[in-house]
Design an enzyme around this catalytic site. Structure first.
Site, mmCIF file in Angstrom:
data_model
loop_
_atom_site.group_PDB
_atom_site.id
_atom_site.type_symbol
_atom_site.label_atom_id
_atom_site.label_comp_id
_atom_site.label_asym_id
_atom_site.label_seq_id
_atom_site.Cartn_x
_atom_site.Cartn_y
_atom_site.Cartn_z
ATOM 1 N N GLY A 30 0.822 -1.203 0.000
ATOM 2 C CA GLY A 30 0.000 0.000 0.000
ATOM 3 C C GLY A 30 0.855 1.251 0.000
ATOM 4 C CG ASP B 56 -5.986 -12.376 4.796
ATOM 5 O OD1 ASP B 56 -6.342 -11.326 5.372
ATOM 6 O OD2 ASP B 56 -6.769 -13.100 4.154
ATOM 7 C CB ALA C 210 -6.126 -0.069 6.147
ATOM 8 C CE1 TYR C 211 -13.069 -3.303 1.218
ATOM 9 C CE2 TYR C 211 -13.491 -0.987 1.690
ATOM 10 C CZ TYR C 211 -13.772 -2.143 0.975
ATOM 11 O OH TYR C 211 -14.749 -2.114 -0.009
ATOM 12 C CB THR C 212 -7.929 2.731 2.119
ATOM 13 O OG1 THR C 212 -7.425 2.170 0.890
ATOM 14 C CG2 THR C 212 -6.976 2.398 3.256
ATOM 15 C CG ASP D 39 -8.952 12.274 8.548
ATOM 16 O OD1 ASP D 39 -8.914 11.129 8.044
ATOM 17 O OD2 ASP D 39 -9.056 13.302 7.854
ATOM 18 C CE1 TYR E 16 -10.580 3.456 5.926
ATOM 19 C CE2 TYR E 16 -11.068 5.774 6.302
ATOM 20 C CZ TYR E 16 -10.160 4.745 6.214
ATOM 21 O OH TYR E 16 -8.826 4.989 6.408
#
Length: 292
Positions: free
Chosen positions: A10, A35, A59-61, A101, A124
């Site tokens: 990432g 994973d 992270a899932y972004t 944030d 999220y």
């Protein structure tokens, strides 16, 4: 010291590997090798590395997609974070976890401190907030670093997307009712490495570059400096518009500036202004242009 970096492919993971101190034996693992939603996979990675510290950059972004892919967002950002806490505790490893944030509602008018009341407005942000709590419960020896508006030379980031649209469009609309602190992924990575010597840092902390901007102001700065650096020729107009959850999918906070003064002081390294950091990213694109 041995350090395991999850989510190494990432944006942040890439920069963590690129600026790792020479004294650190760092191992980066992408999801295919580690994973975090799978305890067996995570334990296998820990056995292979035997880390003293794990930096969880996995992270899932996909903020908008998370609204309809809630299960996966929760699996990575909440369950995955809990798993990292559990396994790092089993291996007596310190954990540095990256959060966002977007755990805040955006109703404030002054920067959010680490102790401010969190109230996410999208899936999220909720998944990341749940991940913070789960990680803290699983491993007391943890540091959670909230940040926001990360950018770099990678095509998928805000900078890359704006440059691409400026090259391909006659007019570029950008929202002007969301304010944050644009933060260089490279600068954040450097700060995270500095945390290894700041053993007193624990719990929830904030780190962002100094200065604030709306998305529109950020885009205008990208256009103007990219033009000065010769990355753009005769770029089109950028038009300020209001955000629309109906179009984007997720409600974003209108104000999500983080107060990072405590962490800056703890590290003894005040963050530079995001505009200065942006110039470095644009210079990187001059030296090694990427396909947007």
């Amino acid at each position: 010291m041995r350090v395991l970096v999850t989510g190494s492919q990432g944006q942040l993971g890439h920069h963590l590997l690129a600026c790792a101190p020479v004294s650190i034996a760092v191992t980066g693992m992408p999801r295919v090798d580690c994973d975090i939603t799978d305890l067996a996979s995570l334990r296998s990675a820990f056995r292979a590395v035997a880390p003293d510290v794990v930096i969880n950059a996995a992270a899932y972004t996909a903020v908008d997609k998370a609204e309809t892919d809630r299960e996966q967002a929760i699996a990575v950002n909440s369950v995955g974070a809990a798993n990292v806490g559990v396994v790092s505790s089993e291996f007596s490893a310190r954990t540095i976890h990256i959060s966002t944030d977007y755990v805040f509602s955006g109703d404030a008018s002054s920067p959010y401190g680490p102790g401010a009341q969190a109230h996410p407005r999208n899936v999220y942000g909720l998944s990341k907030l749940e991940g913070e709590a789960a990680l803290s419960a699983a491993n007391a020896n943890s540091l959670i670093v909230r940040t926001g508006w990360l950018y770099s030379a990678m095509p998928s980031t805000f900078v890359g997307k704006i440059l691409s649209r400026l090259k391909d469009s006659r007019e570029v609309p950008v929202v002007d009712d969301q304010t944050g602190a644009p933060t260089s992924a490279a600068d954040l990575a450097t700060a995270i490495w500095s945390c290894l010597r700041a053993r007193s840092l624990h719990g929830v902390q904030h780190w962002v570059n100094s200065g604030t901007a709306t998305r529109y102001e950020f885009a205008v700065r990208i256009r103007d400096r990219a033009t000065e650096f010769g990355l753009l020729r005769n770029p089109p107009q950028i038009v300020p518009v209001s955000s629309s959850p109906a179009k984007s999918g997720a409600v974003r906070p209108h104000y999500s500036v983080l107060d990072a003064s405590a962490m800056w002081a703890a590290l003894g390294e005040p963050a530079r202004d995001w505009r200065e950091a942006l110039d470095d990213v644009l210079r990187e694109l001059i030296i090694a242009p990427r396909t947007a």
